[in-house]
Write an enzyme that holds these catalytic residues in place. Structure first.
Site, PDB file in Angstrom:
ATOM      1  N   CYS A   1       1.975   3.575   2.089  1.00  0.00           N
ATOM      2  CA  CYS A   1       3.020   3.838   3.103  1.00  0.00           C
ATOM      3  C   CYS A   1       3.855   2.608   3.422  1.00  0.00           C
ATOM      4  O   CYS A   1       4.747   2.649   4.272  1.00  0.00           O
ATOM      5  CB  CYS A   1       2.378   4.432   4.340  1.00  0.00           C
ATOM      6  SG  CYS A   1       1.454   5.936   3.968  1.00  0.00           S
TER       7      CYS A   1
ATOM      8  N   GLU B   1       3.313  -0.413   4.858  1.00  0.00           N
ATOM      9  CA  GLU B   1       3.187  -1.325   6.005  1.00  0.00           C
ATOM     10  C   GLU B   1       2.458  -2.629   5.675  1.00  0.00           C
ATOM     11  O   GLU B   1       2.487  -3.556   6.483  1.00  0.00           O
ATOM     12  CB  GLU B   1       2.527  -0.621   7.205  1.00  0.00           C
ATOM     13  CG  GLU B   1       1.066  -0.235   7.053  1.00  0.00           C
ATOM     14  CD  GLU B   1       0.909   1.113   6.375  1.00  0.00           C
ATOM     15  OE1 GLU B   1       1.859   1.570   5.726  1.00  0.00           O
ATOM     16  OE2 GLU B   1      -0.174   1.715   6.499  1.00  0.00           O
TER      17      GLU B   1
ATOM     18  N   ASN C   1       0.862  -1.190   0.000  1.00  0.00           N
ATOM     19  CA  ASN C   1       0.000   0.000   0.000  1.00  0.00           C
ATOM     20  C   ASN C   1       0.901   1.244   0.000  1.00  0.00           C
ATOM     21  O   ASN C   1       2.127   1.112   0.071  1.00  0.00           O
ATOM     22  CB  ASN C   1      -0.917  -0.066   1.233  1.00  0.00           C
ATOM     23  CG  ASN C   1      -0.131   0.128   2.508  1.00  0.00           C
ATOM     24  OD1 ASN C   1       0.986  -0.359   2.624  1.00  0.00           O
ATOM     25  ND2 ASN C   1      -0.679   0.842   3.455  1.00  0.00           N
TER      26      ASN C   1
END
Ligand code: ADP
Length: 647
Positions: A325, A327, A323
């Site tokens: 960012c 994580e 995704n």
């Protein structure tokens, strides 16, 4: 202990900052603009109620109960969820707070718990509409055809509209200059198409709440890799691929790339539609990455090979992208909902951590996040199916830095890293035990039999912690039979929710100890100042001392150059006081007990050279981490920021 803790934080008033953010973006409003919600507890009531209603869908135990027993049970679950949210010790990701309850009758969402009937919960479930989207993370595949590409553009638009962040790996697209049979022309390549995605997302609004966020990945052995690394060059933060973070994908073992780098070898660039033998030195690729990251922060790296190594469904399914960012690594059309526990609130002012309550919070949070899956409505059927098949969760932490301040432990110390491992190992143990317990209670994730869990698989690397024996025991016994979720843990940036919780974000050190922030009101575009001094520091400093240094502190953000007790300087470090290697080691410490990934920024000082940045890119390959994001202080920031500072 747990009750007292919950009560204590339920009663703690929200900061002006938190209230402002809630009012601007989270409180339900009527189409006329009139507020339906006026307090944090209103939001908690709505969210807890909707997520508790999932028990009617996903709990086979309820079938054997009388109507009165069922009602009692669901009310109790709502009450547990409400308390946890109201205390702000646990918060789900923003889309859950934004969208839970959309479409339902307001009266049903807010009436007193004692008046709730079973039919009311059912009505809430029945009224969910296409905007009832509660997850933050999505991955959409992009196929090598015009139809495939524009189908993905449509999917990007639909997910953005619903409020999700999307990642894609563009490596399937044929390289620039390769042959296109249908038109006898030449292909324009993945980078050119990324601009189409960027433009599409730029036009789709998320109901004024936030702008879209995208991750674009190209694998290191794609023939267009050099063009891709330059894709955001000259970025002024506004113009080029504004909505994208870009990352170089490492689909093979990271140690293989490290070996090629160290031996100064070439990597073969390939694609089924590319017939020219093309090779490039791995060192050339890394040099370009470091140069551009030095200038703008892009590209990062994502170690897809490492993610698949710890992915319980590999090789049946494969993680292709993360995704925005980073994580969460996902397979095609998977989505994930996140939630984060505030560690600082679990630590008292004397620095004593409440492990017993932590365990209870983890277990309630896993049930909560698992329920979110069943009340979620996705804009694309393939996503609904992929999510239900693997039931992936991302439970993580925030407030780590503030907790360390309370405990008087410097972030850049072995002691902090060893504590991080213990905290995360404890969390992995309880979260996974709860996921197995839920598997027993409600059923395993449907692809369980295709997963590696029946063979005693442990979905993270482990290091050294106090809970290692118990973790091994868990995966060797009950986890072989029961698991409700393919993965359970992740550490998100918590850019917005940490502001609502009034705590430090994710696993990051604080960025500043004091500042004046100007918040843009989206509705009127006026800017208003908000003053802030870190709460733990303010408590630990005598009032006259704080007054003495306040202006300097607002100017500097750090204690480093201020005339103050050396011990305090060591404890109250901020991001730029910390050596890049210490950032990396902290990422590795947490990652060793996390099955999904971690969002972490490696901060380097403004004075760092391109070679310094290069050194970090190479160093990263040596550590058991799943990706790298570097930010040089003062460089042109192109990260897709999610913090309230951005509003
Ligand atoms: P929050 O604090 O709002 O819950 P985070 O900062 O933890 O969110 O980000 C978690 C994930 O949410 C990101 O990795 C990304 O997938 C998604 N996300 C964050 N900001 C946005 C945005 N502006 N638009 C769409 N998705 C976003």
């Amino acid at each position: 202990m747990y009750r007292q803790l919950i009560e204590r934080y339920k009663q703690k008033p929200l900061s002006e900052n938190a209230l402002k953010i809630l009012k601007e973006r989270y409180f339900f409003k009527k189409p006329s603009g009139e507020f339906v919600e006026n307090s944090w507890f209103d939001v908690c009531r709505r969210v807890a109620r909707v997520v508790a209603a999932a028990e009617l869908i996903n709990n086979p135990r309820l079938e054997k109960m009388t109507a009165a027993e069922k009602l009692d049970f669901v009310r109790q679950v709502e009450s547990d969820f409400f308390d946890l949210l109201a205390s702000r010790i646990f918060l789900p990701n923003s889309p859950t707070l934004f969208n839970a309850g959309i479409g339902a009758d307001y009266e049903l969402l807010y009436k007193p718990l004692e008046q709730m009937k079973l039919e009311d919960y059912q009505k809430i479930l029945d009224s969910r509409n296409h905007l009832h989207m509660l997850s933050a993370c999505f991955v959409v595949p992009v196929e090598d055809s015009i139809e495939g590409i524009f189908n993905a553009v449509k999917e990007f638009a639909l997910i953005t509209k619903a409020g999700g962040g999307i990642g894609s790996n563009f490596s399937a697209l044929r390289p620039k200059g390769s042959f296109v049979a249908g038109t006898h022309g030449k292909a324009s390549g993945p980078v050119s198409f990324m601009h189409v995605f960027n433009t599409a997302v730029s036009i789709v609004e998320q109901g004024y709440r936030r702008r879209g966020a995208l991750m674009g990945i190209l694998n290191i052995d794609h023939p267009d890799i050099m063009e891709f690394i330059d894709a955001k060059k000259g970025n002024d933060g506004e113009r080029v691929l504004k909505f994208f973070n870009i990352s170089v994908g490492i689909p093979m073992d990271r140690l293989e790339i490290l070996r090629m780098y160290e031996n100064d070898e070439e990597i073969e660039l390939k694609h089924p539609k590319w017939h020219h033998p093309t090779k490039v030195k791995v060192r050339e690729i890394f040099k370009k990455m470091a140069q551009n990251a030095w200038e703008t922060g892009d590209p990062g790296m994502v170690f897809l090979g490492e993610m698949n190594k710890y992915y319980a469904l590999y090789p049946y399914r494969e993680i292709i992208s993360t995704n925005p960012c980073g994580e969460i690594g996902l397979s095609a059309y998977e989505a994930c909902n996140l939630g984060s526990i505030d560690l600082a609130k679990l630590c008292d002012d004397k620095g004593v951590f409440d492990w017993e309550s932590f365990a209870k919070v983890i277990r309630t949070a896993v049930r909560f996040l698992d329920n979110v899956i069943d009340v979620n409505v996705f804009p694309i059927d393939k996503i609904t199916q992929a999510v239900k098949e693997s039931r992936r969760l991302g439970l993580g932490i925030m407030g780590f830095a503030d907790m360390l301040y309370k405990m008087e432990i410097p972030y850049n110390s072995e002691q902090a890293r060893s504590l991080a491992k213990n905290l995360m190992a404890f969390m992995a143990l309880h979260a996974h035990e709860e996921s197995s317990r839920l598997g027993q209670e409600k059923g395993n994730f449907p692809l369980f039999e295709y997963s590696r869990y029946p063979n005693g698989f442990i979905p993270f690397s482990m290091d050294v912690s106090d809970y290692d024996d118990e973790i091994r025991e868990h995966f060797n016994t009950i986890a072989k039979k029961y698991k409700r979720n393919v993965a359970v843990l992740a550490i998100a940036p918590t850019g917005s929710i940490s502001n609502i919780a009034d705590t430090s974000s994710g696993l990051e050190p604080n960025f500043l100890l004091a500042y004046v922030r100007y918040v843009n009101k989206l509705s009127t575009n006026e800017r208003e100042p908000l003053f802030y001094v870190n709460e733990v520091l303010a408590k630990k400093l005598p009032e006259n001392e704080l007054l003495r240094i306040r202006d300097r502190l607002i100017e500097e953000g750090s204690l480093r150059n201020i005339d103050i007790d050396e011990r305090l300087k060591k404890i109250f470090v901020v991001a730029h006081d910390i050596d890049p290697l210490d950032h990396l080691l902290m990422q590795e410490a947490f990652q060793s007990y996390v099955d999904n990934n971690i969002s972490k920024t490696i901060n380097v000082p403004n004075s760092a050279t391109v070679d310094d940045v290069l050194e970090i890119y190479v160093e990263a390959l040596k550590h058991k981490i799943r990706g790298l994001t570097v930010y040089r202080d003062g460089s042109l920031q192109t990260q897709v920021l999610t913090s309230a500072k951005d509003l």
